[in-house]
Design an enzyme around this catalytic site. Structure first.
Site, PDB file in Angstrom:
ATOM      1  N   HIS A 155      55.162  41.062  56.647  1.00  5.37           N
ATOM      2  CA  HIS A 155      54.254  39.710  56.983  1.00  5.37           C
ATOM      3  C   HIS A 155      52.922  39.979  56.004  1.00  5.37           C
ATOM      4  O   HIS A 155      51.982  39.474  56.501  1.00  5.37           O
ATOM      5  CB  HIS A 155      54.321  39.272  57.967  1.00  5.37           C
ATOM      6  CG  HIS A 155      55.383  39.065  58.834  1.00  5.37           C
ATOM      7  ND1 HIS A 155      56.326  37.885  58.560  1.00  5.37           N
ATOM      8  CD2 HIS A 155      56.252  39.908  59.629  1.00  5.37           C
ATOM      9  CE1 HIS A 155      57.483  38.188  59.334  1.00  5.37           C
ATOM     10  NE2 HIS A 155      57.530  39.217  60.142  1.00  5.37           N
ATOM     11  N   SER A 276      35.100  41.791  32.640  1.00  3.75           N
ATOM     12  CA  SER A 276      34.649  40.308  32.761  1.00  3.75           C
ATOM     13  C   SER A 276      33.531  40.036  31.740  1.00  3.75           C
ATOM     14  O   SER A 276      32.706  40.891  31.391  1.00  3.75           O
ATOM     15  CB  SER A 276      34.216  39.812  34.278  1.00  3.75           C
ATOM     16  OG  SER A 276      33.325  38.524  33.814  1.00  3.75           O
ATOM     17  N   LYS A 282      32.655  43.773  37.061  1.00  2.30           N
ATOM     18  CA  LYS A 282      33.984  43.677  37.404  1.00  2.30           C
ATOM     19  C   LYS A 282      35.171  44.517  36.483  1.00  2.30           C
ATOM     20  O   LYS A 282      34.938  44.857  35.523  1.00  2.30           O
ATOM     21  CB  LYS A 282      34.491  42.214  37.026  1.00  2.30           C
ATOM     22  CG  LYS A 282      34.005  41.550  38.084  1.00  2.30           C
ATOM     23  CD  LYS A 282      34.640  40.163  38.486  1.00  2.30           C
ATOM     24  CE  LYS A 282      35.999  40.415  39.126  1.00  2.30           C
ATOM     25  NZ  LYS A 282      36.731  39.323  39.155  1.00  2.30           N
ATOM     26  N   GLU A 289      48.299  41.132  36.361  1.00  2.00           N
ATOM     27  CA  GLU A 289      48.144  39.622  36.373  1.00  2.00           C
ATOM     28  C   GLU A 289      49.247  39.062  35.266  1.00  2.00           C
ATOM     29  O   GLU A 289      50.017  37.982  35.432  1.00  2.00           O
ATOM     30  CB  GLU A 289      46.810  39.180  36.558  1.00  2.00           C
ATOM     31  CG  GLU A 289      46.050  39.388  37.576  1.00  2.00           C
ATOM     32  CD  GLU A 289      44.678  39.178  37.458  1.00  2.00           C
ATOM     33  OE1 GLU A 289      44.185  38.075  37.745  1.00  2.00           O
ATOM     34  OE2 GLU A 289      44.106  39.888  36.795  1.00  2.00           O
TER      35      GLU A 289
END
Ligand code: ARG
Length: 462
Positions: A155, A276, A282, A289
């Site tokens: 979980h 970024s 970043k 992704e």
């Protein structure tokens, strides 16, 4: 040579030519198409359907056309619709009207079926090799980082301590099943459809076994109607690819989570990360992704081909031409994703301080403490209750279990002794010494086992 207009008085409308055109994508099948034609020509000569001399001319012509295509000098003509007609037309230009004998006892329907099967057979082998490379990268990382302890989750809540290597090998298993599926896909495609003609078979004394042998098929189709209209092997490939992408997408999700500051378990190498355009600090896991995102497109291709097939009456229908773009896109997507992941995994940095720190928080050894009480004679359900209360208490004191005093322990059960402090993340891992468990010894055995599988398969492939 003109596009086939046989019985028609008029040329096709421009929009129709555009609409039916498949050359831009089926030209990728030129190698398979030429291989099929060469085998067919050899067979016809052997069976005295055409003369040896004509066969030699045709084969020479086909070989030179293959060279032209490979050298980029082949004059592709979209008005000729597809790769088959382009090659045949060019053959006529090169060797004259003998070229017209090539299509004896054959139809574009069994021709495209054989092209697609040859293509899928080659591709599944490539796919398997790529999956093997990714497995090798996973096992390499598991082996290098064999001592790293991390929380195992259910979980997405910290559950029990595990070895990172154990976690990585879970992906090995998924990819192993994918490989088995692609091997099966290869078998589905490994049936020669040539000789089925347009739909009902051919009138010439052809030798289909010879064709199968020439083209490397291990069996021949037994029903011509099925043979020209079967694309199960395309569906199979895209289904297998969907499953593999699903696995890669799950891995992607973990890489994304683990590389966040919240987890901080891993650092993706600079060469596999992106920045970024506005936030200079970043480092983004874009590869992972994108893999997660591209999985959606591959699933779409699976829905696409299933839907193309579902309403088709026997035998060949032009709808079948729609089997290609989704397949090619699936292959490109799957292959590039596997390649990127192989590099990303091989260069992954593991932050074991963070993983061990995470193991220390969240009462991950609670099950082991319950097992400890069971060892002292308490039934498991009672032991469970004691430890549940113990955890509630520790949490209210903002302490970890290892920070509780023996008195505190004993206020929950007199069975607790000094030896409760022997329970650590390491001992918890060590205790799970069953096949498939996370114990150091078991994981080391698994690493040895899977390395053998990879080696064996690599040699088979040679
Ligand atoms: N381009 C067609 C395909 O991909 C080749 C077969 C065409 N056959 C035909 N009868 N129009 O399926």
């Amino acid at each position: 040579m003109k596009p086939i207009r046989g019985r028609f008085e008029k040329d096709a409308a421009e929009v129709v030519k555009e609409y039916t055109l498949s050359l831009p994508y089926d030209k990728h099948l030129y190698r398979q198409d030429i291989a099929g034609s060469i085998a067919h020509t050899r067979m016809m000569a052997r069976q005295n359907i055409i003369s040896e001399k004509d066969a030699e001319l045709i084969i020479m012509g086909l070989v030179s056309i293959r060279r032209e295509i490979e050298q980029g000098t082949f004059p592709f003509r979209p008005e000729l619709e597809d790769i088959h007609m382009n090659i045949e037309a060019r053959l006529t230009e090169r060797i004259g009207e003998v070229a017209g004998k090539l299509h004896t006892g054959r139809s574009r329907n069994d021709q495209i079926a054989v092209d697609m099967r040859l293509f899928i057979k080659e591709t599944t082998s490539e796919t398997v090799n790529k999956l093997r490379s990714l497995q090798r990268a996973l096992v390499g990382l598991a082996e290098r980082e064999q001592d790293v302890i991390m929380p195992g989750y259910t979980h997405l809540q910290r559950a029990q301590p595990i070895l990172l290597a154990h976690h990585l090998l879970a992906y090995f298993e998924m990819l192993e099943r994918d490989i088995a599926r692609f091997h099966n896909c290869f078998r589905c495609a490994d049936v020669l459809p040539l000789g089925s003609g347009a739909l009902a078979g051919v009138t010439y004394p052809i030798d289909r076994y010879f064709l199968a042998q020439e083209l490397g098929f291990s069996s021949i189709s037994q029903n011509s109607l099925d043979a020209v209209s079967d694309r199960d092997f395309v569906v199979e490939y895209i289904a297998d690819a969907s499953m593999a992408m699903m696995h890669l997408s799950r891995m992607a999700e973990e890489l994304i989570l683990w590389s966040s500051s919240e987890f901080g378990f891993i650092e993706i190498d600079d060469s596999y990360a992106t920045g970024s355009s506005i936030m200079p600090q970043k480092k983004n896991p874009d590869v992972a992704e994108l893999a997660r995102g591209k999985t959606g497109r591959v699933y779409g291709n699976l829905m696409g081909i299933l839907t193309v097939m579902k309403g088709l009456p026997l035998a060949y229908n032009r709808d079948l031409q729609e089997d290609k773009e989704g397949l090619f896109d699936t292959i490109d997507t799957l292959h590039s994703t596997i390649e990127a992941f192989t590099g990303m995994v091989a260069t992954l940095k593991i932050n074991s301080e963070r993983t061990i720190e995470a193991v220390g928080k969240g009462y991950l050894t609670a099950t082991d403490i319950a097992d400890y009480l069971v060892g002292k004679g308490l039934p498991f359900r009672e032991a469970y209750d004691v430890v549940a209360r113990l955890v509630r208490y520790a949490s209210s004191q903002q302490k970890e279990l290892s920070q509780l005093t023996l008195e505190e322990y004993q206020s929950f059960s007199p069975l607790f002794g000094q030896d409760v402090y022997v329970i650590t993340a390491e001992s918890s891992i060590e205790a799970r010494d069953v096949i498939g468990g996370t114990a150091f010894r078991q994981v080391a055995m698994q690493i040895a086992r899977v390395k053998k599988i990879i080696e064996r398969d690599t040699h088979d492939g040679d």
